[in-house]
Design a protein around this motif. Structure first.
Motif, short mmCIF file in Angstrom:
data_model
loop_
_atom_site.label_atom_id
_atom_site.label_comp_id
_atom_site.label_asym_id
_atom_site.label_seq_id
_atom_site.Cartn_x
_atom_site.Cartn_y
_atom_site.Cartn_z
N SER A 91 19.76 31.36 11.18
CA SER A 91 18.40 31.05 11.60
C SER A 91 17.46 31.31 10.43
CB SER A 91 18.00 31.89 12.81
OG SER A 91 18.07 33.27 12.50
N VAL A 92 16.26 30.77 10.53
CA VAL A 92 15.30 30.92 9.45
C VAL A 92 13.90 31.00 10.03
CG1 VAL A 92 15.04 28.43 9.06
CG2 VAL A 92 14.67 30.01 7.17
N ALA A 93 13.03 31.74 9.35
CA ALA A 93 11.63 31.82 9.75
C ALA A 93 11.00 30.42 9.60
CB ALA A 93 10.89 32.84 8.88
N ALA A 94 9.98 30.15 10.40
CA ALA A 94 9.33 28.84 10.37
C ALA A 94 8.91 28.45 8.96
CB ALA A 94 8.12 28.85 11.30
N ARG A 95 9.05 27.20 8.66
CA ARG A 95 8.72 26.65 7.33
C ARG A 95 7.63 25.59 7.47
NH1 ARG A 95 10.56 30.49 4.88
NH2 ARG A 95 12.59 30.54 3.96
N GLN A 96 6.82 25.48 6.43
CA GLN A 96 5.78 24.45 6.38
C GLN A 96 6.26 23.20 5.65
OE1 GLN A 96 2.86 24.70 8.00
NE2 GLN A 96 3.72 26.60 8.78
N LYS A 97 7.33 23.34 4.88
CA LYS A 97 7.87 22.20 4.14
C LYS A 97 9.39 22.21 4.23
CE LYS A 97 8.21 24.62 -0.24
NZ LYS A 97 8.26 24.50 -1.65
N GLU A 98 9.98 21.07 3.96
CA GLU A 98 11.44 20.94 3.99
C GLU A 98 12.03 21.65 2.77
OE1 GLU A 98 13.19 17.12 5.20
OE2 GLU A 98 14.22 17.20 3.27
#
Length: 131
Positions: A91-98
């Motif tokens: 899992s990963v923390a929310a991202r603003q970019k790919e």
């Protein structure tokens, strides 16, 4: 995906000749993974021993590890190491970019290091509110 390793010194047979070197492989459940938004991805890694006839047998004593690159902040792998076989949730923390990262998957088996890489693509999830 499969990664192959070879032990450099094999055991001697009863005739005194050197047996063919032991070979080990890591089998991954995917070549690449993608996480969208706050989702997760699952990866299964299994270690096998390959005998001289090409027969696969589980390698339950193999130490397996999945390691993210140092630049992958907010990435969580559970479990990140185990013996023989592991099913990990990524899992990963929310991202603003790919973003795309290469994860390192390693197996330490009977003095042999087997290593391969897995591409992980993280895509922001977008939500549309309708009023």
């Amino acid at each position: 995906a499969v990664a192959l390793g070879r032990k450099l010194i094999g055991p001697k047979s009863h005739s005194g000749k050197q047996d063919p070197p032991a070979r080990y492989i890591l089998q991954l459940s995917a070549d690449k993974l993608e996480i969208i938004g706050a989702g997760t991805a699952t990866l299964t890694v299994t270690a096998y021993r390959v005998d001289s006839q090409g027969t696969l047998s589980p390698a339950p004593t193999a130490h397996l590890q999945i390691q993210p690159p140092p630049t992958a902040g907010g990435l969580h792998i559970s479990p990140s190491q185990r013996q023989g076989q592991m099913q990990s949730t990524i899992s990963v923390a929310a991202r603003q970019k790919e973003e795309t990262w290469m994860l390192t998957v390693r197996g330490q088996i009977a003095g042999t290091l087997v290593e391969t890489y897995l591409q992980l693509k993280v895509t922001p999830g977008y939500f549309v509110e309708v009023y």
